[in-house]
Design a protein around this motif. Structure first.
Motif, mmCIF file in Angstrom:
data_model
loop_
_atom_site.group_PDB
_atom_site.id
_atom_site.type_symbol
_atom_site.label_atom_id
_atom_site.label_comp_id
_atom_site.label_asym_id
_atom_site.label_seq_id
_atom_site.Cartn_x
_atom_site.Cartn_y
_atom_site.Cartn_z
ATOM 1 N N GLU A 231 -42.863 -2.775 -1.397
ATOM 2 C CA GLU A 231 -42.204 -2.237 -2.584
ATOM 3 C C GLU A 231 -43.289 -1.934 -3.613
ATOM 4 O O GLU A 231 -44.206 -2.725 -3.796
ATOM 5 C CB GLU A 231 -41.162 -3.206 -3.116
ATOM 6 C CG GLU A 231 -40.017 -3.403 -2.131
ATOM 7 C CD GLU A 231 -38.886 -4.259 -2.657
ATOM 8 O OE1 GLU A 231 -38.839 -4.513 -3.884
ATOM 9 O OE2 GLU A 231 -38.037 -4.676 -1.845
ATOM 10 N N ARG A 232 -43.196 -0.779 -4.258
ATOM 11 C CA ARG A 232 -44.268 -0.302 -5.133
ATOM 12 C C ARG A 232 -44.069 -0.826 -6.548
ATOM 13 O O ARG A 232 -43.005 -0.661 -7.156
ATOM 14 C CB ARG A 232 -44.296 1.229 -5.131
ATOM 15 C CG ARG A 232 -45.513 1.819 -5.821
ATOM 16 C CD ARG A 232 -45.596 3.316 -5.613
ATOM 17 N NE ARG A 232 -44.541 4.032 -6.301
ATOM 18 C CZ ARG A 232 -43.534 4.653 -5.685
ATOM 19 N NH1 ARG A 232 -43.435 4.632 -4.376
ATOM 20 N NH2 ARG A 232 -42.624 5.287 -6.381
ATOM 21 N N ALA A 233 -45.120 -1.458 -7.086
ATOM 22 C CA ALA A 233 -45.079 -1.952 -8.459
ATOM 23 C C ALA A 233 -45.161 -0.789 -9.440
ATOM 24 O O ALA A 233 -45.798 0.236 -9.161
ATOM 25 C CB ALA A 233 -46.224 -2.924 -8.696
ATOM 26 N N ALA A 234 -44.524 -0.963 -10.583
ATOM 27 C CA ALA A 234 -44.599 0.045 -11.631
ATOM 28 C C ALA A 234 -45.989 0.016 -12.260
ATOM 29 O O ALA A 234 -46.653 -1.021 -12.271
ATOM 30 C CB ALA A 234 -43.533 -0.214 -12.695
ATOM 31 N N PRO A 235 -46.450 1.144 -12.788
ATOM 32 C CA PRO A 235 -47.768 1.167 -13.447
ATOM 33 C C PRO A 235 -47.860 0.099 -14.528
ATOM 34 O O PRO A 235 -46.912 -0.121 -15.287
ATOM 35 C CB PRO A 235 -47.820 2.583 -14.043
ATOM 36 C CG PRO A 235 -46.926 3.398 -13.168
ATOM 37 C CD PRO A 235 -45.806 2.483 -12.782
ATOM 38 N N SER A 239 -51.654 -6.489 -10.067
ATOM 39 C CA SER A 239 -51.860 -6.415 -8.620
ATOM 40 C C SER A 239 -50.556 -6.553 -7.852
ATOM 41 O O SER A 239 -50.267 -5.793 -6.927
ATOM 42 C CB SER A 239 -52.834 -7.516 -8.188
ATOM 43 O OG SER A 239 -54.079 -7.373 -8.827
ATOM 44 N N TRP A 240 -49.767 -7.558 -8.213
ATOM 45 C CA TRP A 240 -48.467 -7.768 -7.589
ATOM 46 C C TRP A 240 -47.554 -8.482 -8.575
ATOM 47 O O TRP A 240 -47.998 -9.097 -9.522
ATOM 48 C CB TRP A 240 -48.592 -8.574 -6.286
ATOM 49 C CG TRP A 240 -49.356 -9.865 -6.387
ATOM 50 C CD1 TRP A 240 -50.683 -10.062 -6.118
ATOM 51 C CD2 TRP A 240 -48.855 -11.145 -6.812
ATOM 52 N NE1 TRP A 240 -51.035 -11.372 -6.327
ATOM 53 C CE2 TRP A 240 -49.931 -12.066 -6.735
ATOM 54 C CE3 TRP A 240 -47.603 -11.610 -7.214
ATOM 55 C CZ2 TRP A 240 -49.803 -13.410 -7.072
ATOM 56 C CZ3 TRP A 240 -47.455 -12.955 -7.552
ATOM 57 C CH2 TRP A 240 -48.547 -13.831 -7.481
ATOM 58 N N ARG A 241 -46.266 -8.373 -8.315
ATOM 59 C CA ARG A 241 -45.289 -8.958 -9.227
ATOM 60 C C ARG A 241 -44.108 -9.494 -8.428
ATOM 61 O O ARG A 241 -43.612 -8.822 -7.526
ATOM 62 C CB ARG A 241 -44.785 -7.913 -10.213
ATOM 63 C CG ARG A 241 -43.685 -8.401 -11.160
ATOM 64 C CD ARG A 241 -43.249 -7.317 -12.123
ATOM 65 N NE ARG A 241 -42.155 -7.752 -12.979
ATOM 66 C CZ ARG A 241 -40.872 -7.643 -12.675
ATOM 67 N NH1 ARG A 241 -40.522 -7.082 -11.522
ATOM 68 N NH2 ARG A 241 -39.929 -8.069 -13.501
#
Length: 294
Positions: A231-235, A239-241
């Motif tokens: 799943e792509r993190a928002a700008p 690094s990860w969330r």
């Protein structure tokens, strides 16, 4: 009240689940499951900030429960990976309805995996060669196995923590071996060299990717392929969330850096819509990498 709230939540009636849970708490009921039901219902209605203290309360009332602990972490600072108890509790209970649920959400990852394999393995796509051996990390009910079954020419091995999911995968009669284990632990123990390693919606339960990618590199054959979804993190999210869903999202530049440190070369990264969730699309990435040349 807890049973009424749970039944409402299972029926998809978040509003009544919230009402029943709130009523129970207002009467002074002190119960971890009631806080958890309320938190899940609040998340389903997009009220994430209100859900956080109830996940935390559930974890404090049931400190031995890894499922509650992980969701409490998701509501707070976050941890580097989901606990084994969280994964097994989530997917053992989910296994009987897993595939039906994903189909209703427009789940696309197994089909996307197949298409990427075909793009990067043209001889396989043309029927001139076969895949194998193949390692399916976090194989679940075997949906990736189904998607690539006719491309296989070697053993297909599946690894998953959930016994319930593995039972569903075994019923498909596609896997030469199915192993109940944590994927990182299994990779540490060592496996035969693999022509293809697939991790479809598996690394979303890991925050830090450095070790698992290094271990995948060690397990790949010299000309092997690693293919995984995230799943792509928002700008700006780092690094990860760890999100309130209990899943991790990752920044593209972090993934590229981890691949390089693991001795892997990014061959293709495709931004893809993975599935629906509540009223929005889950945006993700499909990534294919190969061992870096010596």
């Amino acid at each position: 009240m807890a049973l009424q709230a749970q039944n409402a939540l299972l029926a998809g009636d978040s509003a009544n689940a919230i009402a029943f849970a709130d009523a129970g708490l207002a009467e002074g009921v002190v119960d971890a499951s009631l806080h958890s039901i309320l938190a899940h219902a609040l998340v389903a209605t997009g009220r994430l900030a209100e859900a956080a203290p109830h996940f935390t309360a559930a974890a404090r009332l049931s400190p031995e429960n890894g499922y509650f602990a992980h969701l409490a972490a998701a509501a707070g600072e976050g941890t580097e990976r989901a606990t084994e108890s969280y994964i097994t509790a989530l997917f053992d209970g989910y296994a009987p309805r897993f595939e039906q649920s994903l189909i209703s959400l427009g789940y696309r990852v197994p089909g996307l995996v197949r298409r990427m394999v075909e793009r990067h393995c043209p001889a396989v796509a043309a029927g001139e060669a076969k895949l194998g051996p193949v390692l399916d990390l976090g194989c679940g009910t075997g949906l990736v196995g189904v998607a690539i079954a006719d491309l296989l020419g070697g053993a297909l091995t599946g690894i998953d923590l959930s016994r319930g999911m593995l039972e569903q995968a075994a019923a498909k009669h596609l896997y030469a071996e199915l192993r109940q284990a944590d994927i990182v632990a299994a990779l540490r123990e060592g496996l035969p060299p693999q022509a293809l390693i697939v991790a479809a919606d598996v690394f979303i339960y890991l925050g830090a990717l450095e070790e698992v990618l290094r271990l995948c590199r060690q397990t790949l054959a010299p000309e092997g392929v690693l293919l995984f979804s995230l799943e792509r993190a928002a700008p700006g999210e780092g690094s990860w969330r760890l999100g309130p869903s209990g899943r991790y999202s990752h920044a593209p530049d972090y993934v590229t850096r981890c691949l390089a440190e693991a001795g892997l070369v990014l061959v293709e990264q495709r931004d893809e819509a993975l599935r629906l969730e509540s009223d929005h699309t889950v945006e993700g990435m499909l990534i294919l990498a190969r061992p870096a040349p010596h």
